[in-house]
Enzyme design. Sequence first.
Site: not given
Length: 358
Positions: A138, A168, A164
Amino acid sequence: MAKTFLVTGGAGFIGSAVVRELIAATPHRVVTVDKLTYAGNLASLEAVAASPRHRFVRADIGDMTAMQRVLADHRPDVVMHLAAESHVDRSIDGPSAFIRTNVVGTSVLLEAVRGYWKGLQEHEPGKAAVFRFHQVSTDEVYGDLEGPEGLFHESSAYAPSSPYAASKASADHLVRAWGRTYGLPTLITHCSNNYGPYQFPEKLIPLMLLNAREGRPLPLYGDGQQVRDWLHVEDHARALLRVALEGRVGETYHIGGGSERSNLEVVETLCDLLQARIPSARSCRDLITFVDDRPGHDRRYAIDAGKIARELGWVPRETLESGLRSTVDWYLANEAWWRGMREGRYRGERLGLADAVG
């Protein structure tokens, strides 16, 4: 020659789009692996369920024995890793699940894949030479862009703001390390904000659309001026296949929609589209409500997708306008897909406030 793709998280939003694209548009075989947590939905795979080229395996990427078995049984040529906890608000409420899946789970999967790939090197060097491990990541790993100008590039420094995004970023670092240390043939892609059909209704666009349809408030964080680059999920799926099949080993590619809009602009557009389809005396714009911002909320993301255009010839087919129109129409026509989730797994409640500071 037809290849076998193993897609982790293939019953999720982006993963299911990849699986549907593979079956509909290519001759390749697909093995979908998914744990079926709250956001996984086999209904998203109904279009491919009858295909003899598709297999579904319910398994956890953090289960080494299960991953080794899947790899041995199906012998993939490409592993596309999309399994992840992905909602920022939920990561604020409970970061541990994100560490378990996105960090520990990725490390387990990498080790299982490394063992499988070593076996190929020993016994099937031709198959080993074309094998790829594709990490789907992302733009949130880069953190916040200062001001209205500038773009994230493939060489931009990581500066994640949320649990989050940090999880990642950690997974990306593991993938690069396995590539550098063990020679595992890896690829990494970073995408901008996805939207489209089959998206779990905790995310901005389906949440606002379904709330508006029901006459409920449309809660926007802060002043609603957070800017994102919006990418239709089917464009993303096509780009991912292009990278998996044609990308250069060890490289990173950015995938963006080239459609920067503020959250407020997106919600206002959704309201106008819904009003045109279901006329009402009261515009759903009147339902927009500004609520306390979430902690650590990044103000702007935008990525430079020039590399994938130059090297691989990919550009998005959808504009934000065309993509939002088709998305609104899909949700209005597919209540059977989202109604059960809306009434059971997620009712539209506010998330991301646990232990918030400031």
